[in-house]
Design an enzyme around this catalytic site. Structure first.
Site, PDB file in Angstrom:
ATOM      1  N   TYR A 112       0.859  -1.181   0.000  1.00  0.00           N
ATOM      2  CA  TYR A 112       0.000   0.000   0.000  1.00  0.00           C
ATOM      3  C   TYR A 112       0.895   1.230   0.000  1.00  0.00           C
ATOM      4  O   TYR A 112       1.962   1.237  -0.599  1.00  0.00           O
ATOM      5  CB  TYR A 112      -0.946  -0.073   1.204  1.00  0.00           C
ATOM      6  CG  TYR A 112      -2.097   0.898   1.131  1.00  0.00           C
ATOM      7  CD1 TYR A 112      -2.885   1.003  -0.016  1.00  0.00           C
ATOM      8  CD2 TYR A 112      -2.398   1.722   2.214  1.00  0.00           C
ATOM      9  CE1 TYR A 112      -3.931   1.904  -0.082  1.00  0.00           C
ATOM     10  CE2 TYR A 112      -3.445   2.610   2.156  1.00  0.00           C
ATOM     11  CZ  TYR A 112      -4.200   2.712   1.003  1.00  0.00           C
ATOM     12  OH  TYR A 112      -5.236   3.607   0.940  1.00  0.00           O
ATOM     13  N   LYS A 167     -20.046 -20.399 -11.519  1.00  0.00           N
ATOM     14  CA  LYS A 167     -19.168 -20.219 -12.677  1.00  0.00           C
ATOM     15  C   LYS A 167     -17.785 -19.754 -12.226  1.00  0.00           C
ATOM     16  O   LYS A 167     -16.749 -20.212 -12.738  1.00  0.00           O
ATOM     17  CB  LYS A 167     -19.769 -19.191 -13.635  1.00  0.00           C
ATOM     18  CG  LYS A 167     -21.075 -19.616 -14.285  1.00  0.00           C
ATOM     19  CD  LYS A 167     -20.843 -20.582 -15.424  1.00  0.00           C
ATOM     20  CE  LYS A 167     -22.133 -20.901 -16.148  1.00  0.00           C
ATOM     21  NZ  LYS A 167     -21.927 -21.815 -17.286  1.00  0.00           N
ATOM     22  N   GLU A 209     -23.574 -14.101 -19.277  1.00  0.00           N
ATOM     23  CA  GLU A 209     -24.199 -15.307 -18.735  1.00  0.00           C
ATOM     24  C   GLU A 209     -25.685 -15.079 -18.497  1.00  0.00           C
ATOM     25  O   GLU A 209     -26.092 -14.053 -17.936  1.00  0.00           O
ATOM     26  CB  GLU A 209     -23.509 -15.676 -17.406  1.00  0.00           C
ATOM     27  CG  GLU A 209     -23.858 -17.046 -16.906  1.00  0.00           C
ATOM     28  CD  GLU A 209     -23.259 -18.140 -17.777  1.00  0.00           C
ATOM     29  OE1 GLU A 209     -23.961 -19.143 -17.999  1.00  0.00           O
ATOM     30  OE2 GLU A 209     -22.109 -17.992 -18.232  1.00  0.00           O
ATOM     31  N   ASP A 210     -26.486 -16.047 -18.915  1.00  0.00           N
ATOM     32  CA  ASP A 210     -27.925 -16.077 -18.599  1.00  0.00           C
ATOM     33  C   ASP A 210     -28.631 -14.781 -18.997  1.00  0.00           C
ATOM     34  O   ASP A 210     -29.417 -14.216 -18.220  1.00  0.00           O
ATOM     35  CB  ASP A 210     -28.138 -16.373 -17.115  1.00  0.00           C
ATOM     36  CG  ASP A 210     -27.700 -17.789 -16.754  1.00  0.00           C
ATOM     37  OD1 ASP A 210     -27.506 -18.596 -17.677  1.00  0.00           O
ATOM     38  OD2 ASP A 210     -27.554 -18.083 -15.559  1.00  0.00           O
ATOM     39  N   ASP A 235     -23.658 -19.144 -22.773  1.00  0.00           N
ATOM     40  CA  ASP A 235     -24.841 -19.929 -23.125  1.00  0.00           C
ATOM     41  C   ASP A 235     -24.892 -20.212 -24.621  1.00  0.00           C
ATOM     42  O   ASP A 235     -25.441 -21.221 -25.053  1.00  0.00           O
ATOM     43  CB  ASP A 235     -26.116 -19.190 -22.703  1.00  0.00           C
ATOM     44  CG  ASP A 235     -26.116 -18.876 -21.221  1.00  0.00           C
ATOM     45  OD1 ASP A 235     -26.317 -19.796 -20.425  1.00  0.00           O
ATOM     46  OD2 ASP A 235     -25.883 -17.707 -20.863  1.00  0.00           O
ATOM     47  N   LEU A 268     -34.041 -22.584 -31.691  1.00  0.00           N
ATOM     48  CA  LEU A 268     -33.024 -21.636 -32.153  1.00  0.00           C
ATOM     49  C   LEU A 268     -32.839 -20.481 -31.177  1.00  0.00           C
ATOM     50  O   LEU A 268     -32.708 -19.325 -31.562  1.00  0.00           O
ATOM     51  CB  LEU A 268     -33.410 -21.109 -33.541  1.00  0.00           C
ATOM     52  CG  LEU A 268     -33.468 -22.178 -34.647  1.00  0.00           C
ATOM     53  CD1 LEU A 268     -34.084 -21.617 -35.911  1.00  0.00           C
ATOM     54  CD2 LEU A 268     -32.084 -22.747 -34.920  1.00  0.00           C
ATOM     55  N   GLY A 269     -32.823 -20.810 -29.895  1.00  0.00           N
ATOM     56  CA  GLY A 269     -32.483 -19.818 -28.888  1.00  0.00           C
ATOM     57  C   GLY A 269     -30.982 -19.575 -28.868  1.00  0.00           C
ATOM     58  O   GLY A 269     -30.288 -19.829 -29.857  1.00  0.00           O
ATOM     59  N   ASN A 346     -32.733 -30.210 -20.371  1.00  0.00           N
ATOM     60  CA  ASN A 346     -32.700 -30.744 -19.011  1.00  0.00           C
ATOM     61  C   ASN A 346     -33.824 -30.148 -18.169  1.00  0.00           C
ATOM     62  O   ASN A 346     -34.186 -28.992 -18.364  1.00  0.00           O
ATOM     63  CB  ASN A 346     -31.350 -30.429 -18.349  1.00  0.00           C
ATOM     64  CG  ASN A 346     -30.254 -31.394 -18.765  1.00  0.00           C
ATOM     65  OD1 ASN A 346     -30.494 -32.582 -18.903  1.00  0.00           O
ATOM     66  ND2 ASN A 346     -29.064 -30.868 -18.970  1.00  0.00           N
TER      67      ASN A 346
END
Length: 448
Positions: A112, A167, A209-210, A235, A268-269, A346
């Site tokens: 520091y 993740k 993500e998501d 994804d 087709l996502g 799933n």
């Protein structure tokens, strides 16, 4: 598999020392449609046997039936019911720790003030030194707006935090990258892009993500065009890489030429569309695709694919990949002899593998065999180590080919926790980055 079930409990039971009590208990769990995992002996006396039994069920309603079956088993008493999933999440699954103990004033002055000022000055003069002197070189942002979390849908960014932590854990434990979850309290595309762009100097790469489709396509593309660090929507591309690897293995096992086969994607996502593009890049051939959304079919056509109906796909395609989330969508009578079918939704696939095989499929598998944890850790490690400006289609295909090459006989993909597999993926990705001129690092120790 039991660990794919969505509900899990550890039940501590006391059984009377009567022959058949344990056998009857396990039979009762099975009859209530539960599964048994670990059975741990805790205490064995003249009168009772105490055990911890891990049980799995499809959902919380089914778990209630399983617990009731245990409770009603003659000779069995329940001492305790534990939810080990919730226990592991208490206070979060990750933390930031110091690499050094600060136990002297001399160390304090080095890490520091006043010593740190010299490091800041050097970076101000040459920003490239940040990779050498700060955490930036191995820090990855894991960013979500919570609009497409697992199979739960739009539950909000805060509710998606456990997934982002998971993740980050996988990144650190499998390849040594430091993932930092970033939760965005907005669904506005412009705000998301601006926010990520403004915090990007902190990171070596951005993992999206998501984030729901079709917004995810625009967000990723705009960030890739704007930033000079890797940006990847896991994804889409992590899933596509692992799916492509699985198809390489499946076609090899079935004796099908992937380059000559008619390939189709149902759904087709984010994952489905990315898989289509990767397979078209790999084979050079158009891929058939079906979706209920006309805009998704238009995107497919613009990318060079062939819009089709479910019936047309099942009648013409040699290889069928499904990511719709619709249980039982593909009927046994639709299956043609010799088809390869990956029904990846799933926890319930579009068709059960055994049903597809009985109907004549040459090869069939479900989503339990294809986990994108095999993709993103090594892909990001290779891209970050090479200091790549982008993650190219060729880098993703290199990852897919490596996964296929490392898959053992009898398996569709490698074991997801094999660190050597992730290291091999990282190497293949980094090598491809150097080959394509995308790498800015002078060298990577594990790349020749």
């Amino acid at each position: 598999m039991a660990w794919e079930r969505s509900s899990m409990r550890t039940v501590r039971v006391r059984n009377k020392q009567i022959v058949g009590t344990l056998a009857n208990l396990l039979a009762a769990i099975s009859a209530s449609k539960g599964s048994v995992g670990e059975v741990k002996l805790l205490n064995d006396t003249m009168h009772i046997v105490e055990r911890d039994i891990t049980v799995y069920a499809a959902d919380e309603t089914q778990m209630a039936h399983v617990i009731e079956a245990i409770r009603n088993n003659p000779g069995t008493e329940i001492d305790e019911i534990r939810d080990q999933v919730l226990e592991m999440h208490q206070k979060g699954k990750i933390a930031i720790r110091s690499r050094y103990d600060i136990d002297t004033l001399a160390k304090l002055r080095r890490v520091y003030t006043p010593g740190v000022a010299n490091v800041c000055h050097k970076i101000a003069e040459n920003p490239d030194l940040a990779r050498h002197y700060t955490i930036t070189s191995h820090l990855v942002a894991i960013v979500t707006d919570g609009t497409a979390v697992l199979g739960l849908g739009d539950i909000g960014a805060l509710a998606g935090m456990p997934v982002m932590e998971g993740k980050a854990m996988l990144m650190e434990s499998l390849v040594g990258l430091s993932g930092i979850p970033i939760l965005l309290d907005t669904k506005d595309t412009d705000e998301i892009v601006e926010t990520i762009a403004n915090i990007a100097p902190t990171f070596a790469a951005i993992q999206l993500e998501d984030i729901s489709a079709p917004r995810c396509f625009e967000i990723e593309k705009r960030l890739q065009d704007r930033l000079d660090i890797p940006v990847m929507h896991d994804d889409q591309h992590g899933t596509a890489a692992v799916t492509t690897a699985a198809l390489m293995v499946a076609t090899r096992r079935a004796g099908t030429d992937l380059g000559k086969a008619v390939i189709a994607q149902i759904g087709l996502g984010a994952a489905g569309f990315a898989t289509v593009k990767m397979l078209m890049k790999l084979t050079g051939n158009p891929v058939m695709g079906a979706d209920l959304d006309p805009a998704a079919l238009q995107r497919l056509e613009e990318a060079g694919g062939q819009p089709a109906t479910l019936e047309e796909i099942m009648a013409k395609a040699d290889i069928v990949v499904a990511t719709t989330g619709v249980q039982g969508l593909i009927k046994a009578e639709m299956v043609r002899k010799g088809q390869i079918i990956l029904a990846l939704s799933n926890p319930y696939p579009e068709i059960e593998p055994e049903v597809a095989l009985k109907a004549g499929a040459a090869f069939a598998a479900d989503g339990k065999s294809v986990n994108n944890v095999l993709g993103f850790p090594g892909i990001f490690r290779g891209a970050v180590d090479a200091n790549a400006s982008d993650i190219s289609e060729e880098m993703l295909l290199a990852a897919a080919q490596t996964l296929a090459d490392l898959t053992k006989e009898g398996y569709l993909v490698p074991h997801p926790l094999n660190k050597k597999v992730h290291q091999a993926v990282a190497r293949a990705v980094a090598e491809k980055a150097f080959e394509q001129g995308l790498a800015r690092a002078e060298y990577v120790p594990y790349v020749d």
